[in-house]
Design a protein around this motif. Structure first.
Motif, PDB file in Angstrom:
ATOM      1  N   TYR A   4      46.703  -4.626  56.892  1.00 58.62           N
ATOM      2  CA  TYR A   4      45.854  -3.120  57.051  1.00 58.62           C
ATOM      3  C   TYR A   4      44.479  -3.863  57.543  1.00 58.62           C
ATOM      4  N   LYS A   5      44.176  -4.811  57.969  1.00 56.06           N
ATOM      5  CA  LYS A   5      42.738  -5.172  58.408  1.00 56.06           C
ATOM      6  C   LYS A   5      42.317  -4.234  59.566  1.00 56.06           C
ATOM      7  N   GLU A   6      43.105  -3.802  60.352  1.00 57.64           N
ATOM      8  CA  GLU A   6      42.435  -3.160  61.596  1.00 57.64           C
ATOM      9  C   GLU A   6      42.325  -1.733  61.305  1.00 57.64           C
ATOM     10  N   LEU A   7      42.575  -1.078  60.458  1.00 57.67           N
ATOM     11  CA  LEU A   7      42.604   0.250  60.018  1.00 57.67           C
ATOM     12  C   LEU A   7      41.326   0.960  59.705  1.00 57.67           C
ATOM     13  N   ASN A   8      40.389   0.283  58.874  1.00 56.75           N
ATOM     14  CA  ASN A   8      39.212   0.606  58.502  1.00 56.75           C
ATOM     15  C   ASN A   8      38.136  -0.125  58.297  1.00 56.75           C
ATOM     16  N   GLN A   9      37.973  -1.043  59.434  1.00 59.25           N
ATOM     17  CA  GLN A   9      36.849  -2.044  59.485  1.00 59.25           C
ATOM     18  C   GLN A   9      37.060  -3.216  58.597  1.00 59.25           C
ATOM     19  N   GLY A  10      38.386  -3.509  58.259  1.00 63.32           N
ATOM     20  CA  GLY A  10      38.613  -4.501  57.305  1.00 63.32           C
ATOM     21  C   GLY A  10      38.689  -4.168  55.903  1.00 63.32           C
ATOM     22  N   LYS A  11      38.311  -3.027  55.670  1.00 65.05           N
ATOM     23  CA  LYS A  11      38.315  -2.518  54.168  1.00 65.05           C
ATOM     24  C   LYS A  11      39.535  -1.791  53.778  1.00 65.05           C
ATOM     25  N   PHE A  12      39.938  -2.078  52.365  1.00 63.63           N
ATOM     26  CA  PHE A  12      41.072  -1.667  51.787  1.00 63.63           C
ATOM     27  C   PHE A  12      40.760  -0.978  50.624  1.00 63.63           C
ATOM     28  N   HIS A  13      41.283   0.563  50.190  1.00 60.97           N
ATOM     29  CA  HIS A  13      40.937   1.076  49.114  1.00 60.97           C
ATOM     30  C   HIS A  13      42.091   2.047  48.715  1.00 60.97           C
ATOM     31  N   THR A  14      42.310   2.130  47.545  1.00 57.97           N
ATOM     32  CA  THR A  14      43.399   3.294  47.074  1.00 57.97           C
ATOM     33  C   THR A  14      42.769   3.604  45.578  1.00 57.97           C
ATOM     34  N   SER A  15      42.926   4.731  45.430  1.00 56.49           N
ATOM     35  CA  SER A  15      42.848   5.289  43.970  1.00 56.49           C
ATOM     36  C   SER A  15      44.159   5.027  43.145  1.00 56.49           C
ATOM     37  N   ILE A  16      44.190   4.681  41.923  1.00 59.79           N
ATOM     38  CA  ILE A  16      45.433   4.507  41.057  1.00 59.79           C
ATOM     39  C   ILE A  16      45.501   5.566  40.164  1.00 59.79           C
ATOM     40  N   TRP A  17      46.832   6.256  40.136  1.00 61.78           N
ATOM     41  CA  TRP A  17      47.072   7.485  39.212  1.00 61.78           C
ATOM     42  C   TRP A  17      48.073   6.922  38.268  1.00 61.78           C
ATOM     43  N   GLY A  18      48.037   7.728  37.235  1.00 60.58           N
ATOM     44  CA  GLY A  18      49.031   7.446  36.317  1.00 60.58           C
ATOM     45  C   GLY A  18      50.457   8.127  36.709  1.00 60.58           C
ATOM     46  N   PHE A  19      51.490   7.673  36.256  1.00 62.50           N
ATOM     47  CA  PHE A  19      52.767   8.449  36.399  1.00 62.50           C
ATOM     48  C   PHE A  19      53.519   8.424  35.034  1.00 62.50           C
ATOM     49  N   PRO A  20      53.394   9.560  34.240  1.00 67.84           N
ATOM     50  CA  PRO A  20      54.067   9.556  33.031  1.00 67.84           C
ATOM     51  C   PRO A  20      55.638   9.285  33.083  1.00 67.84           C
ATOM     52  N   LEU A  21      56.075   9.652  34.103  1.00 71.58           N
ATOM     53  CA  LEU A  21      57.544   9.585  34.121  1.00 71.58           C
ATOM     54  C   LEU A  21      58.150   8.076  34.180  1.00 71.58           C
ATOM     55  N   TYR A  22      57.056   7.118  34.570  1.00 75.72           N
ATOM     56  CA  TYR A  22      57.531   5.735  34.459  1.00 75.72           C
ATOM     57  C   TYR A  22      56.206   4.953  33.670  1.00 75.72           C
ATOM     58  N   PRO A  23      56.369   4.996  32.596  1.00 77.19           N
ATOM     59  CA  PRO A  23      55.192   4.542  31.720  1.00 77.19           C
ATOM     60  C   PRO A  23      55.280   2.793  31.597  1.00 77.19           C
ATOM     61  N   GLU A  24      56.220   2.455  32.191  1.00 76.70           N
ATOM     62  CA  GLU A  24      56.211   0.769  32.065  1.00 76.70           C
ATOM     63  C   GLU A  24      55.485   0.184  33.483  1.00 76.70           C
ATOM     64  N   PHE A  25      54.802   1.052  34.360  1.00 73.27           N
ATOM     65  CA  PHE A  25      53.803   0.885  35.492  1.00 73.27           C
ATOM     66  C   PHE A  25      52.590   1.394  34.918  1.00 73.27           C
ATOM     67  N   TYR A  26      51.681   0.469  35.443  1.00 70.26           N
ATOM     68  CA  TYR A  26      50.451   0.833  35.208  1.00 70.26           C
ATOM     69  C   TYR A  26      49.966   2.037  35.838  1.00 70.26           C
ATOM     70  N   GLY A  27      49.948   2.260  37.308  1.00 69.30           N
ATOM     71  CA  GLY A  27      50.017   3.394  37.938  1.00 69.30           C
ATOM     72  C   GLY A  27      50.431   3.107  39.503  1.00 69.30           C
ATOM     73  N   TYR A  28      49.993   4.118  40.191  1.00 67.01           N
ATOM     74  CA  TYR A  28      50.255   4.117  41.780  1.00 67.01           C
ATOM     75  C   TYR A  28      49.367   4.762  42.366  1.00 67.01           C
TER      76      TYR A  28
END
Length: 150
Positions: free
Chosen positions: A72-96
């Protein structure tokens, strides 16, 4: 959507917390050249309370070094960002999260951790599977993969 296709879209990386830092994690294993070697974990920016942000539980931020290669280096001047959300149907995962809708990528990011991301986390990226109609297939694939004996 079959497992072989989902497997071809899947990248897995492990990050470990740098000692004596608040939220700095370094890649310790997994596929290299996808995300930056160092990522920041935590909600660092002030944001307004809104209905849209109610399920948000964390953020991943990163900046590729000049010498680093990355998917993803070329997309946003080398910056990577994503918000993480909970997903109650899959509680074994922290989020997505979903990266990067602004560039029509819709790559699904799933975070898993045995220690609630306090010292380490596994980050799974599924290329192109971030749209709502594909997310459950990716979560099911990862759930089944994690159940298999290693």
């Amino acid at each position: 959507m079959n497992d072989r296709f989902i497997e071809s879209c899947h990248y897995s990386m492990m990050y470990e917390k740098k000692p004596e830092t608040k939220g700095s994690f370094y890649q310790s294993a997994g596929k290299r050249g996808i995300l930056p070697n160092r990522i920041s974990w935590g909600i660092n920016a002030f944001s307004k309370t809104s209905n849209k942000l109610k399920g948000k539980i964390n953020e991943i931020n990163g900046q590729y070094k000049v010498s680093e290669e990355g998917l993803y280096k070329e997309l946003n001047q080398g910056k990577f960002h994503t918000s993480i959300w909970g997903f109650p149907l899959y509680p074994e995962f922290y989020g997505y999260g979903i990266f990067d809708e602004r560039h029509d990528l819709y790559d699904l990011v799933i975070v898993h951790s045995e220690n609630i991301c306090s010292s380490s986390m596994d980050i799974h990226i599924f290329r192109g599977l971030g749209k709502l109609e594909y997310q459950e297939a990716a979560f099911n694939y990862l759930r089944n993969l994690m159940k298999k004996p290693h």
